[in-house]
Design a protein around this motif. Structure first.
Motif, short mmCIF file in Angstrom:
data_model
loop_
_atom_site.label_atom_id
_atom_site.label_comp_id
_atom_site.label_asym_id
_atom_site.label_seq_id
_atom_site.Cartn_x
_atom_site.Cartn_y
_atom_site.Cartn_z
N GLY A 139 -8.38 -14.77 -9.42
CA GLY A 139 -7.11 -14.45 -8.79
C GLY A 139 -6.06 -15.51 -9.02
O GLY A 139 -6.37 -16.68 -9.29
N THR A 140 -4.81 -15.07 -8.98
CA THR A 140 -3.67 -15.98 -9.07
C THR A 140 -2.91 -15.89 -7.75
O THR A 140 -2.44 -14.80 -7.36
N THR A 141 -2.77 -17.02 -7.04
CA THR A 141 -2.14 -17.00 -5.73
C THR A 141 -0.64 -16.81 -5.85
O THR A 141 -0.09 -16.71 -6.95
N HIS A 142 0.02 -16.76 -4.68
CA HIS A 142 1.45 -16.46 -4.61
C HIS A 142 2.25 -17.37 -5.54
O HIS A 142 2.11 -18.60 -5.53
N SER A 143 3.12 -16.72 -6.34
CA SER A 143 4.03 -17.42 -7.27
C SER A 143 3.25 -18.28 -8.27
O SER A 143 3.78 -19.25 -8.82
N ARG A 160 -2.15 -11.57 -8.46
CA ARG A 160 -3.16 -10.70 -9.07
C ARG A 160 -4.53 -11.11 -8.54
O ARG A 160 -4.82 -12.30 -8.40
N ALA A 161 -5.39 -10.09 -8.26
CA ALA A 161 -6.75 -10.37 -7.82
C ALA A 161 -7.67 -9.27 -8.33
O ALA A 161 -7.32 -8.08 -8.26
N TYR A 162 -8.83 -9.63 -8.86
CA TYR A 162 -9.78 -8.66 -9.42
C TYR A 162 -11.13 -9.37 -9.61
O TYR A 162 -11.26 -10.58 -9.41
N ASP A 184 -6.96 -4.11 -10.02
CA ASP A 184 -6.47 -5.12 -9.09
C ASP A 184 -6.58 -4.63 -7.64
O ASP A 184 -6.60 -3.42 -7.37
N PHE A 185 -6.71 -5.58 -6.71
CA PHE A 185 -6.58 -5.27 -5.28
C PHE A 185 -5.70 -6.35 -4.64
O PHE A 185 -5.49 -7.42 -5.23
#
Length: 410
Positions: free
Chosen positions: A54-58, A98-100, A114-115
């Motif tokens: 996952g990539t956190t906010h911003s 993005r998260a997967y 993605d979720f």
């Protein structure tokens, strides 16, 4: 309490998954059950490596985690596993970019749809940071304790192995010492017996010496001539010339008639005389059968065992014929001829062929002559004579006796 369910498809088709909510510094208190399908069919995850990515906010941080995935063999078979979010997944406030989950096996990789993950802030900024630090510290302590236990276990195993090895080496050394002590004891016994035997022999010799009868010096001088008194005249050799000893050159030449010869000079003279008068087996072989020679024999024994050199079988089933430089068919080394031969038309001797007789009117016939018959060749329809011969090749062999032939090659 039941886990939240995430239904994700590897074809990236949207299935309206649940949204994951978290707060900064939450740590391993939220577990989701993930069901993976591939176009609505269960995906078998047996043997797969599952990673939360996952990539956190911003884009502030990126999370890659495989340690918090748990499942069973039946669950993986059905495409199901549990994932517990660690504190690093909730380190940045805001919605994930993005998260997967990624699935890898045998060098192949696939990812789910993605979720969404929403991370809310914490009123006490210092508390989450302290919580994170303490959590990471506790994790580090746990890891160090595990490492210490593992090292202690390894050291105990090494110590036990060393003790066992030392015991084995000590036993081997002790056995060697015992063997050496036995050898030394046997040696001492042998030396003791040899010493005793030697002393006895010396004593016996001394006793024999003491019992013997010997001349005194005066008695010896009276009975035997002194060396200085030995002259040719006193030993009846007064008529013998005082010849000098021959030199090596004189001994080898054999021309001197008034010189003495020592055994050494006699040997050198004989060696000089026989030099060049005898040939070695190799010289004899090279003179009798030089390389390229042919050796015929009714025995199959290789001449190498008889004369030396290197030989090979030669001209099997063939006879030898002399070279004729003026005829190419008889050049050196050329082979020819056949065992049997079938004659061609050109090889037949000249002969006549009977003609056939045709029956029919003869316009030129008169009187009694041939009457109503014509002479004609076979090609014009006359009768052929009967066929003779067997049409087989004839034997082309001269009278012979088979022997073994060998050729010397080296």
């Amino acid at each position: 309490m039941a886990n939240k369910i995430l239904n994700l498809d590897l074809s990236k088709d949207p299935i309206m998954p649940a949204i994951i909510y978290g707060r900064i510094a939450d740590d391993r208190m939220q577990t989701v059950t993930v069901n993976i399908t591939r176009r609505d069919e269960v995906a078998d995850l047996t043997g797969c490596k599952i990673t939360f990515e996952g990539t956190t906010h911003s884009g502030q941080t990126k999370v890659f985690d495989t340690n918090n995935v748990s499942s069973t063999s039946p669950g993986l078979k059905k495409g199901t596993f549990d994932y517990t979010f660690p504190n690093m997944a909730f380190a940045v406030a805001g919605k994930y970019d993005r998260a997967y989950f990624s699935i890898t096996k045998d060098g192949k990789r696939d990812t789910t749809a993605d979720f969404d993950i929403l991370v809310t802030g914490n009123a006490d900024i210092d508390a989450p940071e302290a919580k994170t630090i303490i959590t990471e510290y506790n994790k580090l302590v746990d890891d160090l304790q595990k490492l210490q236990k593992q090292n202690i276990s390894d050291l105990q195993k090494q110590q036990n192995a060393y003790i066992q090895s030392s015991d084995d080496e000590f036993k081997a050394i002790q056995a060697r010492i015992t063997d050496l002590e036995t050898q030394i004891d046997n040696y001492e016994k042998a030396v003791g017996k040899m010493t005793s035997d030697a002393v006895s022999a010396v004593d016996e010799a001394l006793n024999e010496f003491k019992a013997g009868a010997f001349y005194t010096q005066i008695e010896s001088d009276n009975l035997f001539a002194k060396k200085t008194d030995l002259t040719k005249e006193k030993v009846n050799l007064g008529n013998v010339d005082n010849y000098a000893t021959a030199t090596l050159e004189e001994a080898e030449s054999g021309l001197a008639k008034d010189k003495f010869m020592t055994p050494f000079l006699v040997f050198k003279a004989i060696a000089k005389w026989v030099q060049g008068k005898f040939v070695t087996p190799e010289d004899l072989l090279n003179k009798t059968y030089p390389i390229g020679s042919i050796y015929p024999s009714i025995s199959s024994v290789n001449p190498e065992l008889l004369f030396g050199g290197t030989w090979e079988r030669f001209a099997k089933g063939q006879v030898l014929v002399g070279v004729d430089e003026s005829d190419g068919d008889f050049a050196a080394g050329k082979a020819g001829g056949t065992k049997a031969h079938k004659l061609t038309i050109n090889e037949l001797p000249k002969h006549t062929v009977p003609l056939g007789l045709n029956r029919g009117p003869n316009p030129s016939a008169s009187g009694s002559g041939t009457g109503g018959y014509l002479w004609g060749d076979v090609a014009s329809g006359g009768k052929n004579s009967g066929s003779v011969g067997g049409d087989q090749p004839h034997n082309n062999l001269q009278p012979y006796i088979a022997v073994y032939m060998w050729k010397r090659t080296a």
